[in-house]
Design a protein around this motif. Structure first.
Motif, PDB file in Angstrom:
ATOM      1  N   GLU A 136      24.560  33.735  37.405  1.00  0.00           N
ATOM      2  CA  GLU A 136      24.460  34.137  36.003  1.00  0.00           C
ATOM      3  C   GLU A 136      25.160  35.470  35.735  1.00  0.00           C
ATOM      4  O   GLU A 136      25.752  35.675  34.671  1.00  0.00           O
ATOM      5  CB  GLU A 136      22.991  34.235  35.590  1.00  0.00           C
ATOM      6  CG  GLU A 136      22.286  32.897  35.456  1.00  0.00           C
ATOM      7  CD  GLU A 136      22.703  32.136  34.204  1.00  0.00           C
ATOM      8  OE1 GLU A 136      23.377  32.743  33.341  1.00  0.00           O
ATOM      9  OE2 GLU A 136      22.370  30.952  34.084  1.00  0.00           O
ATOM     10  N   SER A 137      25.097  36.374  36.704  1.00  0.00           N
ATOM     11  CA  SER A 137      25.688  37.699  36.507  1.00  0.00           C
ATOM     12  C   SER A 137      27.209  37.659  36.465  1.00  0.00           C
ATOM     13  O   SER A 137      27.847  38.582  35.938  1.00  0.00           O
ATOM     14  CB  SER A 137      25.230  38.647  37.621  1.00  0.00           C
ATOM     15  OG  SER A 137      25.716  38.197  38.891  1.00  0.00           O
ATOM     16  N   ILE A 138      27.818  36.596  37.020  1.00  0.00           N
ATOM     17  CA  ILE A 138      29.272  36.498  37.093  1.00  0.00           C
ATOM     18  C   ILE A 138      29.851  35.699  35.923  1.00  0.00           C
ATOM     19  O   ILE A 138      31.014  35.865  35.565  1.00  0.00           O
ATOM     20  CB  ILE A 138      29.697  35.861  38.437  1.00  0.00           C
ATOM     21  CG1 ILE A 138      29.198  36.719  39.603  1.00  0.00           C
ATOM     22  CG2 ILE A 138      31.215  35.686  38.539  1.00  0.00           C
ATOM     23  CD1 ILE A 138      29.463  36.116  40.961  1.00  0.00           C
ATOM     24  N   ARG A 139      29.047  34.856  35.307  1.00  0.00           N
ATOM     25  CA  ARG A 139      29.569  33.953  34.279  1.00  0.00           C
ATOM     26  C   ARG A 139      30.304  34.657  33.143  1.00  0.00           C
ATOM     27  O   ARG A 139      31.391  34.206  32.740  1.00  0.00           O
ATOM     28  CB  ARG A 139      28.436  33.072  33.739  1.00  0.00           C
ATOM     29  CG  ARG A 139      27.922  32.095  34.791  1.00  0.00           C
ATOM     30  CD  ARG A 139      26.874  31.160  34.243  1.00  0.00           C
ATOM     31  NE  ARG A 139      26.256  30.394  35.335  1.00  0.00           N
ATOM     32  CZ  ARG A 139      25.421  29.396  35.169  1.00  0.00           C
ATOM     33  NH1 ARG A 139      25.069  29.033  33.934  1.00  0.00           N
ATOM     34  NH2 ARG A 139      24.912  28.773  36.205  1.00  0.00           N
ATOM     35  N   PRO A 140      29.775  35.737  32.603  1.00  0.00           N
ATOM     36  CA  PRO A 140      30.545  36.415  31.547  1.00  0.00           C
ATOM     37  C   PRO A 140      31.911  36.897  32.029  1.00  0.00           C
ATOM     38  O   PRO A 140      32.879  36.904  31.263  1.00  0.00           O
ATOM     39  CB  PRO A 140      29.647  37.595  31.156  1.00  0.00           C
ATOM     40  CG  PRO A 140      28.268  37.191  31.565  1.00  0.00           C
ATOM     41  CD  PRO A 140      28.458  36.382  32.817  1.00  0.00           C
ATOM     42  N   LYS A 141      31.990  37.275  33.298  1.00  0.00           N
ATOM     43  CA  LYS A 141      33.254  37.786  33.826  1.00  0.00           C
ATOM     44  C   LYS A 141      34.289  36.670  33.992  1.00  0.00           C
ATOM     45  O   LYS A 141      35.498  36.928  33.960  1.00  0.00           O
ATOM     46  CB  LYS A 141      33.025  38.502  35.157  1.00  0.00           C
ATOM     47  CG  LYS A 141      34.203  39.366  35.577  1.00  0.00           C
ATOM     48  CD  LYS A 141      33.878  40.243  36.771  1.00  0.00           C
ATOM     49  CE  LYS A 141      35.089  41.083  37.150  1.00  0.00           C
ATOM     50  NZ  LYS A 141      34.839  41.950  38.313  1.00  0.00           N
ATOM     51  N   VAL A 142      33.833  35.424  34.177  1.00  0.00           N
ATOM     52  CA  VAL A 142      34.770  34.300  34.255  1.00  0.00           C
ATOM     53  C   VAL A 142      35.591  34.225  32.973  1.00  0.00           C
ATOM     54  O   VAL A 142      36.826  34.131  32.997  1.00  0.00           O
ATOM     55  CB  VAL A 142      34.018  32.973  34.500  1.00  0.00           C
ATOM     56  CG1 VAL A 142      34.980  31.789  34.389  1.00  0.00           C
ATOM     57  CG2 VAL A 142      33.354  32.979  35.868  1.00  0.00           C
ATOM     58  N   LYS A 143      34.919  34.285  31.838  1.00  0.00           N
ATOM     59  CA  LYS A 143      35.612  34.247  30.550  1.00  0.00           C
ATOM     60  C   LYS A 143      36.468  35.491  30.350  1.00  0.00           C
ATOM     61  O   LYS A 143      37.602  35.413  29.868  1.00  0.00           O
ATOM     62  CB  LYS A 143      34.593  34.125  29.418  1.00  0.00           C
ATOM     63  CG  LYS A 143      33.811  32.829  29.404  1.00  0.00           C
ATOM     64  CD  LYS A 143      32.853  32.748  28.243  1.00  0.00           C
ATOM     65  CE  LYS A 143      33.598  32.637  26.917  1.00  0.00           C
ATOM     66  NZ  LYS A 143      32.666  32.399  25.786  1.00  0.00           N
ATOM     67  N   GLU A 144      35.929  36.637  30.739  1.00  0.00           N
ATOM     68  CA  GLU A 144      36.654  37.891  30.566  1.00  0.00           C
ATOM     69  C   GLU A 144      37.960  37.889  31.346  1.00  0.00           C
ATOM     70  O   GLU A 144      39.029  38.245  30.806  1.00  0.00           O
ATOM     71  CB  GLU A 144      35.776  39.053  31.029  1.00  0.00           C
ATOM     72  CG  GLU A 144      36.454  40.407  30.984  1.00  0.00           C
ATOM     73  CD  GLU A 144      35.656  41.486  31.688  1.00  0.00           C
ATOM     74  OE1 GLU A 144      36.245  42.558  31.955  1.00  0.00           O
ATOM     75  OE2 GLU A 144      34.463  41.279  31.998  1.00  0.00           O
ATOM     76  N   VAL A 145      37.902  37.492  32.617  1.00  0.00           N
ATOM     77  CA  VAL A 145      39.098  37.507  33.465  1.00  0.00           C
ATOM     78  C   VAL A 145      40.106  36.477  32.985  1.00  0.00           C
ATOM     79  O   VAL A 145      41.315  36.755  32.913  1.00  0.00           O
ATOM     80  CB  VAL A 145      38.718  37.263  34.940  1.00  0.00           C
ATOM     81  CG1 VAL A 145      39.969  37.096  35.798  1.00  0.00           C
ATOM     82  CG2 VAL A 145      37.872  38.417  35.467  1.00  0.00           C
ATOM     83  N   PHE A 146      39.640  35.302  32.640  1.00  0.00           N
ATOM     84  CA  PHE A 146      40.545  34.257  32.146  1.00  0.00           C
ATOM     85  C   PHE A 146      41.254  34.729  30.877  1.00  0.00           C
ATOM     86  O   PHE A 146      42.479  34.555  30.734  1.00  0.00           O
ATOM     87  CB  PHE A 146      39.769  32.973  31.872  1.00  0.00           C
ATOM     88  CG  PHE A 146      40.620  31.870  31.290  1.00  0.00           C
ATOM     89  CD1 PHE A 146      41.558  31.212  32.065  1.00  0.00           C
ATOM     90  CD2 PHE A 146      40.482  31.503  29.948  1.00  0.00           C
ATOM     91  CE1 PHE A 146      42.349  30.206  31.528  1.00  0.00           C
ATOM     92  CE2 PHE A 146      41.261  30.506  29.406  1.00  0.00           C
ATOM     93  CZ  PHE A 146      42.197  29.851  30.191  1.00  0.00           C
TER      94      PHE A 146
END
Length: 345
Positions: A233-243
């Motif tokens: 859960e802690s990484i999911r926002p970063k997936v969108k951010e990095v993409f």
């Protein structure tokens, strides 16, 4: 001295002879028959005939080029630049070869230029090393198993251009030094067989999926399940951010970017496992689709390869390997080519 030698003869000598005999057995009998990265790693007797049957249907030539130095990227003029881990380093059996058959020019970056393909792609983009004058589309490939950690380790201020990587370019771990017999590998064999530390797991499938000596056996690398079944859960926002960072920067440079995730071997076959010991399904691909959408810029190879299994295709992944076969490469290469052409209109 005589007593010392006598003592050695019934203490140390038997152990030495046992180790020597086991080492000889591993090198003379098992080693020639342990093929593929999984077979060699875990001393699995596969037989050379399996690989030979597969190789007969692979493309014979490598139809794309490789870049060995980051600076050389400034001088390329191609449709597609691929940056990726071992799935992008399969030479003539790679998906890039099938893209070349679809009338695309392709250059691939050697794996020893970087550790994290996502980080390397960002640094190329940020430094302006590639733009619309030399490529039309950048493909950034990261295997499912490592995708969450690659995202988590990404930094916009981290320089990773030309840093050496320890991985073998072919993507296969060099677990046997071909120049000498190895007592370390003998130790590994004992640990794997008798200490429960085998890095290669195996399960039974509900039908024949491989043209091999054990067609319902699925061998896969332990990290396929040990690295997690979900994106934290802690990484999911970063997936969108990095993409979004990558695609925005690519558009600023005048070209499109495709993020590609090869599916883990376990994930692809998980629904066909008999009495699957892992009661929680692996859903990383599904979660990436939920986060980023079902769009041409996100290539989730699982959904390209599953139809092959559903229609009974064998050897989509290699029996003795953690990578797909030429069948998987071809399906991925054709689908990826369609997306490249769509985005490059």
């Amino acid at each position: 001295m005589k007593k010392f030698l006598i003592k050695l003869s019934y203490t140390v000598l038997p152990v030495f002879l046992l180790l020597f005999g086991l080492t000889a057995y591993l090198n003379l009998y098992i080693r020639p028959q342990a093929t593929g990265d999984l077979g060699r790693l875990a001393f699995i007797i596969i037989g050379e005939d399996y690989g030979q049957r597969i190789e007969q249907n692979e493309l014979k030539d490598t139809l794309f080029n490789k870049v060995r130095e980051t600076e050389d990227l400034k001088n390329i003029h191609v449709n597609v630049l691929t940056i990726g881990d071992s799935f992008s380093q399969q030479e003539h059996a790679g998906y890039q070869n099938y893209m070349a058959q679809e009338s695309l020019t392709v250059v691939n970056t050697r794996r020893d230029l970087y550790d994290n393909p996502i980080q390397y792609a960002w640094n190329l983009l940020d430094a302006g090393i590639v733009d619309s004058t030399n490529i039309d589309v950048m493909v950034v490939e990261v295997g499912e198993r490592d995708f969450p950690i690659r995202i988590d380790n990404f930094r916009t201020d981290k320089v990773e251009i030309g840093e050496p990587d320890s991985s073998d370019e072919s993507g296969e771990e060099n677990v046997w030094d071909i120049s000498q017999w190895s007592l370390l590998r003998t130790r590994d064999f004992l640990m794997y067989r008798y200490a429960g530390r085998n890095p290669v797991y195996d399960v039974e499938l509900d039908r024949d999926f491989f043209d091999s000596n054990d067609p319902r056996r699925l061998y896969f690398y332990c990290a396929d399940v040990l690295n997690g079944m979900d994106i934290d859960e802690s990484i999911r926002p970063k997936v969108k951010e990095v993409f979004n960072l990558l695609t925005t920067k690519a558009h600023e440079r005048g070209f499109a970017l495709i993020l590609m995730l090869p599916v883990d071997k376990y994930d692809l076959y998980q629904d066909y496992i008999v009495n699957n010991p892992y009661d929680h399904p692996k859903r990383i691909n599904e979660e990436v689709r939920e986060l980023l959408g079902d769009i041409p810029e996100v290539m989730l190879c699982k959904f390209t390869l599953l139809p092959l299994l559903e229609r009974g295709e064998k050897d989509v992944f290699l029996f003795d390997n953690s990578h797909w076969s030429y069948k998987g490469s071809k399906a991925v290469g054709i689908e990826l080519s369609k997306r490249v052409k769509m985005l490059n209109k």
